[in-house]
Design an enzyme around this catalytic site. Structure first.
Site, short mmCIF file in Angstrom:
data_model
loop_
_atom_site.label_atom_id
_atom_site.label_comp_id
_atom_site.label_asym_id
_atom_site.label_seq_id
_atom_site.Cartn_x
_atom_site.Cartn_y
_atom_site.Cartn_z
N HIS A 196 31.56 37.53 30.40
CA HIS A 196 32.43 37.06 31.47
C HIS A 196 33.76 36.54 30.92
O HIS A 196 34.83 36.95 31.38
CB HIS A 196 31.75 35.97 32.27
N HIS A 236 39.55 36.53 29.93
CA HIS A 236 40.56 35.56 29.52
C HIS A 236 40.95 35.68 28.05
O HIS A 236 41.52 34.75 27.49
CB HIS A 236 40.06 34.15 29.80
N LYS A 292 43.55 41.53 39.00
CA LYS A 292 43.27 40.15 38.60
C LYS A 292 44.53 39.38 38.98
O LYS A 292 45.55 39.45 38.30
CB LYS A 292 43.00 40.06 37.09
#
Length: 311
Positions: free
Chosen positions: A185, A205, A252
């Protein structure tokens, strides 16, 4: 040697692989023991991690980014005509922790709700990555910090087992057990299906994954997000970015990332905040004021972790 050939070596059993020398042996006098002040103030500990990131890249010297134009989160349209990364030094992804990190990125199905198939070779890559980063200064500091806080064992094997479990053990997300992990994730990214049949990108990220996916044409950088209040706009020297992009054609809308930091630094930073912090961790990391968001999945798993720029 091509990257893929190098990464294939990490599929062998961890005991058959070669690792870097322990950083404490290479750098005599390197102090990785937390001070009393750092144990009492999470922000001080995060600043120390930044100082100990001996593997962090330098903007302009090791890589170059083009931030393009800014936009509000809700604005549509691509405000960046070029890629975010215009250049990365050739040897960067051959560095031991970077190379082993890259080898992990293709081990996942990004679609939420699909059970992950974990092979023995995948497990070998995970164990070898943990073994490699455990020799670095940020992870050594993290270990000492958690030991002094009574959170983990002084025993190196137990500590590495805990790290591997925290980041790589599978859990349920999107209605399917064994379909996700903290590593997938946070660092790889996932595609979440919404009730109206629309999809969106969650997680994702990490700047290395961004660079690799952008170089393959899977990521379309669409510009940086304007700060909520008047402040410095990002430039090529900025190592904390809030951006918008599409991955495999899916949006995103807002994502924040620390650019140029090492894999061991990010693992150490998010693990530290997970165990010693809360959901919101207002800290300083180098020159940046951040809120390290750290969401739990159940009691003892990382659901997500990422930096948010403080205004």
């Amino acid at each position: 040697m091509k990257n893929s050939e190098e990464w294939n070596r990490y599929k062998r059993p961890p005991s058959e692989q070669e690792y870097s020398e322990d950083v404490s042996q290479l750098r005599h006098g390197l102090n990785v023991k937390p001070t009393r002040e750092e144990l009492n103030h999470l922000s001080k500990a995060c600043c120390r991690l930044w100082e100990l990131d001996l593997n962090r890249l330098l903007p302009g010297k090791d890589y170059r980014i083009e931030c393009g134009q800014g936009k509000k989160v809700y604005q549509k349209g691509d405000m960046a005509s070029e890629n975010l990364f215009s250049w990365l030094k050739d040897d960067i992804l051959h560095r031991p922790t970077y190379s082993r990190f890259c080898a992990l990125l293709d081990n996942y199905n990004p679609r939420q709700g699909y059970k992950e198939l974990v092979t023995q070779q995948d497990k070998n890559e995970e164990a070898a990555f943990i073994e490699e980063i455990a020799r670095s200064a940020p992870i050594k500091y993290l270990h000492q910090y958690l030991v002094l806080k009574g959170i983990t064992s002084q025993d190196q094997k137990d500590f590495k087992k805990m790290l591997a479990s925290l980041w790589f053990d599978l859990y349920g997300r999107g209605g399917c057990s064994g379909s996700s992990s903290a590593f997938e994730h946070v660092f790889v990214g996932e595609i979440k299906g919404r009730c109206r049949g629309e999809n969106e990108v969650t997680g994702f990220h990490n700047w290395i994954q961004f660079y690799l996916e952008e170089s393959k044409g899977n990521v379309d950088y669409q510009g940086y997000i304007f700060p909520r209040t008047c402040g410095d706009l990002p430039d090529s020297e900025m190592q904390l970015l809030t951006i918008q992009f599409e991955w495999h054609g899916l949006l995103k809308s807002v994502s924040s990332t620390l650019v140029g930091v090492s894999p061991e630094f990010e693992i150490a930073l998010y693990t530290l905040c997970f165990f010693a912090g809360e959901e919101n961790n207002h800290v300083h990391v180098g020159p940046y004021a951040l809120n390290i968001k750290c969401y739990r999945m159940g009691v003892n798993k990382i659901g997500s972790a990422f930096p948010v720029a403080e205004q």
